[in-house]
Design a protein around this motif. Sequence first.
Motif, PDB file in Angstrom:
ATOM      1  N   CYS A 169       0.763  -1.287  -0.116  1.00 36.25           N
ATOM      2  CA  CYS A 169       0.011   0.178   0.036  1.00 36.25           C
ATOM      3  C   CYS A 169       0.948   1.204   0.120  1.00 36.25           C
ATOM      4  N   TRP A 185      -5.218  -2.738   7.080  1.00 35.16           N
ATOM      5  CA  TRP A 185      -6.006  -3.445   6.204  1.00 35.16           C
ATOM      6  C   TRP A 185      -7.239  -3.684   6.674  1.00 35.16           C
ATOM      7  N   ARG A 187     -17.508  -5.589   6.352  1.00 31.99           N
ATOM      8  CA  ARG A 187     -16.201  -5.418   6.408  1.00 31.99           C
ATOM      9  C   ARG A 187     -15.562  -5.719   7.517  1.00 31.99           C
ATOM     10  N   TYR A 241      -8.557  -3.832   1.700  1.00 31.32           N
ATOM     11  CA  TYR A 241      -8.508  -2.404   1.528  1.00 31.32           C
ATOM     12  C   TYR A 241      -7.548  -1.712   2.561  1.00 31.32           C
ATOM     13  N   CYS A 242      -6.426  -1.053   1.929  1.00 30.67           N
ATOM     14  CA  CYS A 242      -5.505  -0.324   2.870  1.00 30.67           C
ATOM     15  C   CYS A 242      -6.320   0.864   3.480  1.00 30.67           C
ATOM     16  N   VAL A 243      -5.850   1.195   4.590  1.00 27.08           N
ATOM     17  CA  VAL A 243      -6.387   2.331   5.301  1.00 27.08           C
ATOM     18  C   VAL A 243      -5.477   3.332   5.940  1.00 27.08           C
ATOM     19  N   ASP A 297      -4.913   7.014   8.649  1.00 21.13           N
ATOM     20  CA  ASP A 297      -5.658   8.042   9.304  1.00 21.13           C
ATOM     21  C   ASP A 297      -4.813   9.144   9.495  1.00 21.13           C
ATOM     22  N   ASP A 351     -13.339   0.877  11.958  1.00 21.73           N
ATOM     23  CA  ASP A 351     -13.262   1.365  10.786  1.00 21.73           C
ATOM     24  C   ASP A 351     -13.351   3.077  10.559  1.00 21.73           C
ATOM     25  N   TYR A 366     -10.419   5.726  10.376  1.00 25.55           N
ATOM     26  CA  TYR A 366      -9.642   5.990   9.286  1.00 25.55           C
ATOM     27  C   TYR A 366     -10.059   7.110   8.148  1.00 25.55           C
ATOM     28  N   TYR A 368      -8.391   7.693   5.285  1.00 27.17           N
ATOM     29  CA  TYR A 368      -7.971   7.496   3.845  1.00 27.17           C
ATOM     30  C   TYR A 368      -8.176   6.001   3.533  1.00 27.17           C
ATOM     31  N   TRP A 369      -8.734   5.508   2.510  1.00 28.00           N
ATOM     32  CA  TRP A 369      -9.037   4.230   1.992  1.00 28.00           C
ATOM     33  C   TRP A 369      -8.635   4.293   0.475  1.00 28.00           C
ATOM     34  N   GLY A 402      -8.855  -1.030  -3.018  1.00 28.23           N
ATOM     35  CA  GLY A 402      -8.939  -2.372  -2.642  1.00 28.23           C
ATOM     36  C   GLY A 402      -8.382  -3.189  -3.612  1.00 28.23           C
TER      37      GLY A 402
END
Length: 124
Positions: free
Chosen positions: A22, A33, A42, A92-94, A96, A108, A111, A113-114, A117
């Motif tokens: 990521c 993640w 999720r 999904y990479c996350v 903050d 979730d 965070y 930023y997402w 995927g």
Amino acid sequence: QVQLVESGGGLVQAGDSLRLSCAASGRAYTMGWFRQAPGDERQFVAALGWTGNWPIYADSVEGRFTLSRDKTKNTAYLQMNNLKPEDTAVYYCVGDKAHNSPYAFSYDGRYDYWGQGTQVTVSS
């Protein structure tokens, strides 16, 4: 706004390994993640804070997945070993933007930023 771009997903057989990457366009204090399988909610996978040395993992991946990050490159990696069919999901990479957020890593809503995927499919 920090952009997150994942890579490294694919189709593998049970017992195989994959490494997800990521790349962040800027600094994200915590990176981690989540994953989501079709029809499922999720799910938190792993996260690592900016100053932390020990990632936090979901019980379902503890001992098989390893999260690491290179802060000089604003990049996080998820090494996934001994993959199982139940690991099949979009990952999904996350990240903050708040230093010392009061929220749990597994929440979730923490965070900001997402990524878009990346699909991981594990066949039996």
